[in-house]
Design an enzyme around this catalytic site. Structure first.
Site, PDB file in Angstrom:
ATOM      1  CB  SER A  56      -0.958  -0.034   1.196  1.00 46.11           C
ATOM      2  OG  SER A  56      -1.951   0.951   1.075  1.00 46.11           O
ATOM      3  CG  ASP A 112      -4.342  -2.038  -0.175  1.00 44.23           C
ATOM      4  OD1 ASP A 112      -3.110  -2.138  -0.242  1.00 44.23           O
ATOM      5  OD2 ASP A 112      -4.929  -1.442   0.740  1.00 44.23           O
TER       6      ASP A 112
END
Length: 386
Positions: free
Chosen positions: A77, A215
């Site tokens: 991330s 993600d």
């Protein structure tokens, strides 16, 4: 959670054959791991700025960069974004961003990335500005051009499998040699926040290879430390630079793991009575928070226990703030006031003790790590000159 368990099992299987032979400092494999957390990436960015400053001071070299000292840099991330910024080369084949450039990047672009461009029926943010700025900053650079080994995670929602972008996997899987801006957007495309990312690369046969990614926290649950160590272990087995390492042991590892902060003990916690009234949507939001917090604690617990059991506890450092409150707990509050608070969190964290059982502060521990990193780099350079 199953993916995290699989990575943990793989990591410990690889390390099961470790010998107790103590290696020289020059043979250490150095690893930097950076958690996910959206705008809270300002916290580890502040820590990295301090560490890079210490390395410059120790080596009396203002051009020293983190990528010069770490064999593997991993992130998920926002941690994947930081990884790319400090490993992507510029025209002089040096990192295009110094650590001191990262916090200003968040201040300049954060408010535009986390704006109100989404819709009620889709993600909160459309991601268009985010992808655009990544393209501008990272250009056409691909994984193989990274200045050190990287480990950036994402998750493919079409194949239902994690995708790990590393240099060492490219010979076997050339389709992973994606553009860094595609990887950075993908690892940060948190469900409900940003749209998933689709892009195409090519296999060794020239066939198209499609990615449908979200993600990286879906794959590593926010903390990529175990993943980064697994990549480092594999690297040590195949890279000629580590030929003298017959069987990796914990005295040959140096791991720095940076968190993006967790909530204080009683902030955003719930009772069974409250949760009994929740519907599916409320549970989805709470589970994401709970899973990330649990993963962060458990990964640190595993690593702390193993390093200590092998008498190598000084080779592992987890830098984490566990008492975030208010707006600093939000991954998408990019207001100037909140970003200033996050900088203060990072700066104050440096002055805090590493643990309640140790008088050493994070600042002191990072200075110690800087000296170890510098010594290891010098010894390896001297060895290569013979």
């Amino acid at each position: 959670m199953a993916t995290t368990k699989s990575v943990l099992v793989l990591f410990f299987m690889i390390l099961a054959t470790t010998s107790s032979t103590c290696a020289t400092l020059g043979e250490m494999v150095t690893v930097l791991s950076i958690d996910g957390g959206g705008i809270k990436g300002i916290i580890p960015a502040t820590i990295l700025e301090f560490l890079e400053g210490q390395l410059q001071e120790v080596d009396n070299n203002k051009d020293a960069r983190l990528a010069d000292y770490f064999d593997v840099i991993g992130g998920t991330s926002t941690g994947g974004l930081l990884t790319a910024m400090i490993t992507t080369p510029n025209e002089n084949n040096r990192p295009f961003a110094a650590a001191k450039d990262i916090v200003p990047f968040y201040f300049e672009h954060g408010p535009h990335i986390f704006n109100s461009s989404g819709s009620i029926f889709g993600p909160m943010y459309d991601g268009k500005y985010f992808l655009q700025v990544l393209q501008e900053k990272l250009g056409e650079t691909r994984v193989h051009q990274a200045l050190t080994e990287v480990a950036i995670s994402s998750f493919d929602i079409k194949t239902n499998k994690p995708v790990i972008f590393t240099k060492s996997n490219l010979a076997k899987s050339p389709e992973l040699d994606a553009k860094m801006y595609d990887i950075c957007y993908s690892t940060a495309a948190a469900p409900t926040y940003f749209p998933p990312h689709y892009f195409v690369t090519h296999t060794s046969n020239g066939d198209k290879y499609e990615f449908n990614l979200v993600d990286g926290a879906v794959a590593t649950v926010g903390d990529p430390a175990l993943l980064s160590l697994s990549v480092a272990t594999k690297l040590a087995q195949v890279d000629p630079k580590f030929a003298s390492i017959k069987s990796l042991n914990y005295k040959q590892m140096l791991l720095l793991s940076l968190g993006t902060g967790t909530n204080s003990e009683f902030d955003k916690t719930y009772t069974a009575e409250e949760a009994a009234k929740w519907g599916p949507l409320r549970w989805i939001l709470a589970i994401q928070q709970m899973t990330n917090a649990a993963s962060s604690y458990m990964t640190d617990y595993y690593l702390s226990t193993v390093f200590q059991a092998r008498h190598s506890q000084n080779n592992y450092l987890r830098v984490q703030e566990n008492a975030l409150t208010g707006t600093t707990t939000e991954m998408d509050d990019a207001s100037e006031a909140n970003m200033e608070l996050l900088v203060q969190v990072g700066e104050k964290l440096l002055k805090k003790p590493v643990s309640k059982d140790s008088p050493e502060t994070y600042e002191e521990a990072l200075k110690r790590f800087a000296k170890l990193l510098s010594d290891r780099k010098k010894l390896r350079a001297n060895k290569a000159s013979y």
